[in-house]
Design a protein around this motif. Structure first.
Motif, PDB file in Angstrom:
ATOM      1  N   LYS A 253      38.343  57.707  35.098  1.00  0.00           N
ATOM      2  CA  LYS A 253      36.883  57.698  35.111  1.00  0.00           C
ATOM      3  C   LYS A 253      36.380  58.049  36.511  1.00  0.00           C
ATOM      4  O   LYS A 253      37.131  57.974  37.491  1.00  0.00           O
ATOM      5  CB  LYS A 253      36.371  56.328  34.687  1.00  0.00           C
ATOM      6  N   PRO A 254      35.092  58.451  36.633  1.00  0.00           N
ATOM      7  CA  PRO A 254      34.562  58.824  37.955  1.00  0.00           C
ATOM      8  C   PRO A 254      34.740  57.731  39.014  1.00  0.00           C
ATOM      9  O   PRO A 254      35.055  58.031  40.167  1.00  0.00           O
ATOM     10  CB  PRO A 254      33.075  59.096  37.671  1.00  0.00           C
ATOM     11  N   GLN A 255      34.537  56.468  38.643  1.00  0.00           N
ATOM     12  CA  GLN A 255      34.853  55.356  39.543  1.00  0.00           C
ATOM     13  C   GLN A 255      36.261  54.904  39.201  1.00  0.00           C
ATOM     14  O   GLN A 255      36.479  54.217  38.203  1.00  0.00           O
ATOM     15  CB  GLN A 255      33.863  54.201  39.365  1.00  0.00           C
ATOM     16  N   SER A 256      37.246  55.338  39.995  1.00  0.00           N
ATOM     17  CA  SER A 256      38.647  55.179  39.623  1.00  0.00           C
ATOM     18  C   SER A 256      39.299  54.015  40.347  1.00  0.00           C
ATOM     19  O   SER A 256      39.010  53.769  41.530  1.00  0.00           O
ATOM     20  CB  SER A 256      39.420  56.468  39.934  1.00  0.00           C
ATOM     21  N   TYR A 257      40.197  53.334  39.647  1.00  0.00           N
ATOM     22  CA  TYR A 257      40.955  52.259  40.285  1.00  0.00           C
ATOM     23  C   TYR A 257      42.180  51.939  39.447  1.00  0.00           C
ATOM     24  O   TYR A 257      42.270  52.257  38.267  1.00  0.00           O
ATOM     25  CB  TYR A 257      40.101  50.995  40.436  1.00  0.00           C
ATOM     26  N   PHE A 258      43.140  51.293  40.092  1.00  0.00           N
ATOM     27  CA  PHE A 258      44.168  50.550  39.374  1.00  0.00           C
ATOM     28  C   PHE A 258      44.384  49.248  40.129  1.00  0.00           C
ATOM     29  O   PHE A 258      44.127  49.153  41.332  1.00  0.00           O
ATOM     30  CB  PHE A 258      45.484  51.333  39.245  1.00  0.00           C
ATOM     31  N   SER A 259      44.855  48.240  39.410  1.00  0.00           N
ATOM     32  CA  SER A 259      45.226  46.977  40.049  1.00  0.00           C
ATOM     33  C   SER A 259      46.533  46.498  39.447  1.00  0.00           C
ATOM     34  O   SER A 259      46.880  46.819  38.301  1.00  0.00           O
ATOM     35  CB  SER A 259      44.143  45.910  39.869  1.00  0.00           C
ATOM     36  N   TRP A 273      39.211  54.652  44.261  1.00  0.00           N
ATOM     37  CA  TRP A 273      38.948  55.986  44.790  1.00  0.00           C
ATOM     38  C   TRP A 273      37.914  56.696  43.931  1.00  0.00           C
ATOM     39  O   TRP A 273      37.541  56.222  42.842  1.00  0.00           O
ATOM     40  CB  TRP A 273      40.239  56.792  44.867  1.00  0.00           C
ATOM     41  N   ASP A 274      37.452  57.851  44.398  1.00  0.00           N
ATOM     42  CA  ASP A 274      36.492  58.683  43.692  1.00  0.00           C
ATOM     43  C   ASP A 274      37.246  59.644  42.789  1.00  0.00           C
ATOM     44  O   ASP A 274      38.075  60.440  43.264  1.00  0.00           O
ATOM     45  CB  ASP A 274      35.640  59.450  44.714  1.00  0.00           C
ATOM     46  N   VAL A 355      38.818  40.799  37.991  1.00  0.00           N
ATOM     47  CA  VAL A 355      37.974  41.457  36.980  1.00  0.00           C
ATOM     48  C   VAL A 355      37.321  42.700  37.553  1.00  0.00           C
ATOM     49  O   VAL A 355      37.315  43.760  36.948  1.00  0.00           O
ATOM     50  CB  VAL A 355      36.899  40.485  36.430  1.00  0.00           C
ATOM     51  N   ASP A 356      36.746  42.606  38.758  1.00  0.00           N
ATOM     52  CA  ASP A 356      36.042  43.737  39.347  1.00  0.00           C
ATOM     53  C   ASP A 356      36.637  44.030  40.717  1.00  0.00           C
ATOM     54  O   ASP A 356      36.365  43.325  41.683  1.00  0.00           O
ATOM     55  CB  ASP A 356      34.547  43.432  39.466  1.00  0.00           C
ATOM     56  N   VAL A 357      37.456  45.063  40.788  1.00  0.00           N
ATOM     57  CA  VAL A 357      38.097  45.409  42.061  1.00  0.00           C
ATOM     58  C   VAL A 357      37.297  46.452  42.835  1.00  0.00           C
ATOM     59  O   VAL A 357      37.642  46.790  43.958  1.00  0.00           O
ATOM     60  CB  VAL A 357      39.529  45.937  41.833  1.00  0.00           C
ATOM     61  N   THR A 358      36.233  46.988  42.215  1.00  0.00           N
ATOM     62  CA  THR A 358      35.464  48.059  42.845  1.00  0.00           C
ATOM     63  C   THR A 358      34.293  47.561  43.689  1.00  0.00           C
ATOM     64  O   THR A 358      33.690  48.340  44.417  1.00  0.00           O
ATOM     65  CB  THR A 358      34.914  49.033  41.789  1.00  0.00           C
ATOM     66  N   ALA A 359      33.968  46.258  43.590  1.00  0.00           N
ATOM     67  CA  ALA A 359      32.806  45.731  44.309  1.00  0.00           C
ATOM     68  C   ALA A 359      33.059  45.705  45.811  1.00  0.00           C
ATOM     69  O   ALA A 359      34.177  45.520  46.261  1.00  0.00           O
ATOM     70  CB  ALA A 359      32.480  44.334  43.809  1.00  0.00           C
TER      71      ALA A 359
END
Length: 359
Positions: A253-259, A273-274, A355-359
């Motif tokens: 997705k445009p707002q990308s992450y993994f944890s 990342w973007d 839950v939210d690693v992008t904040a």
């Protein structure tokens, strides 16, 4: 207590140098984290959490050494091919630039290694407070590279700049090869989360000695088809039993992450990342399946490899493939031009997956 060998070994122009697993490294730290980068290869070898007492980054089960010190007669210990120099020195998070995969015969004859020069050349590393600036020139690729890492509380901000030193536009691969290993990584209990957009595909070639997924198969995340065609398996987490091997490319997705979260250490590491910079996440799984040197059925890793290309392959294959799942598989680096990207490492001490690693 998981405390790898880590000591101060001297100074260079006033900057403290460290010794990590016998390697020349540079470290910075704050009250939460210690960040260690190798001088040769520029690998992020250590993101050590002081509160959780663990480093999630990959430490291979074989001896690590400076790639420049690898003698021809030692290459057989690391596979004896174009990957030997890379495997002799690989740790944690290595950069793949300007190829993601193996060189051609002609490139290998000139000294190009698997994943390119970026993972074996010496870097100049300068410290300024809570920041490390790592620079290198890649003589075969004719690329200048700068990576700046800044400690920010329990996270790290990373900025990269790739500069083309030749006068023509060129297609490049650019992948962050993030690899996790024990003791943090446990195939049976470590839990993964990622912002997958849905379309995914298994590697079009052989998936290894203990492959359990059908090769070259598109699928809807996270249910990948099994190698015998008997059904599907949820590939969010690792296959818990060994031997096992797989590689999956998934669009993000445009707002990308993994944890990744370890219940044993109550610790999670995440990369954010973007998706415009790095649209693909390649998930490589190795669980005691590779019998050849230097693996010898001892490797337990999961690579979370985000970049501009879906699969590790030669430069020619990358260009000829062009698009996968209607998405480009490389980026154009302009003549005498520059590309840049910023991404983040975030860490959490938590009793459950964040839950939210992008904040």
């Amino acid at each position: 207590m998981q405390r790898p060998l880590h000591s101060v070994s001297g100074e260079n122009n006033g900057m403290p140098k460290t010794n990590y697993l016998g390697r020349r490294t540079v470290s910075i730290e704050n009250e939460f984290l210690r960040l260690t980068v190798t001088e040769e290869g520029g690998h992020i070898a250590e993101v050590y959490s002081k509160r959780a007492d663990v480093n999630p980054m990959w430490t291979p089960p074989w001896p690590t050494m400076e790639p420049s010190a690898l003698k021809p007669e030692q290459e057989v210990l690391y596979g004896g091919d174009a990957e030997a120099k890379l495997l002799s020195g690989i740790l944690g998070h290595n950069l793949c630039l300007d190829i993601f995969g193996g060189p051609s015969e002609a490139e290998a004859a000139l000294g190009l290694t698997v994943h390119g020069e970026s993972s074996i050349l010496p870097y100049t590393i300068e410290e300024s407070g809570n920041t490390l600036t790592c620079t290198a020139h890649f003589p075969l690729a004719q690329i200048d590279f700068v990576r700046t890492l800044t400690l920010e509380g329990e996270g790290i901000r990373i900025e990269e700049r790739v500069t083309n030193k030749v006068g023509f536009d060129r297609p490049i691969a650019w992948t962050q090869h993030v690899t996790l290993s024990p003791p943090f990584l446990d195939p049976a209990t470590t839990e993964f989360r990622m912002s997958a957009a849905g379309p995914a595909m298994t590697h079009p070639e052989s998936l290894g000695e203990a492959a359990y997924l059908k090769q070259g198969a598109p699928f809807g995340w996270p249910n990948a088809p099994t190698v015998n065609g008997s059904g599907v398996v949820n590939v969010t987490d690792m296959k818990p039993d060994a031997p096992a091997s797989s590689y999956i490319a998934v669009l993000m997705k445009p707002q990308s992450y993994f944890s990744a979260w370890s219940p044993k250490y109550r610790f999670a590491i995440a990369y954010v990342w973007d998706g415009a910079d790095f649209p693909w996440l390649g998930i490589w799984e190795e669980n005691r399946s590779r019998s050849h040197a230097p693996w010898k059925n001892a490797g337990v890793t999961r690579g979370m490899e985000f970049g501009v290309s879906p699969f590790p392959e030669s430069r020619q294959s990358m260009v000829e493939r062009g698009h996968t799942l209607n998405t480009p598989g490389f980026k154009w680096l302009p003549a005498n031009g520059t590309l840049s990207a910023t991404y983040f490492i975030r860490t959490f001490v938590t009793n459950e997956p964040p839950v939210d690693v992008t904040a």
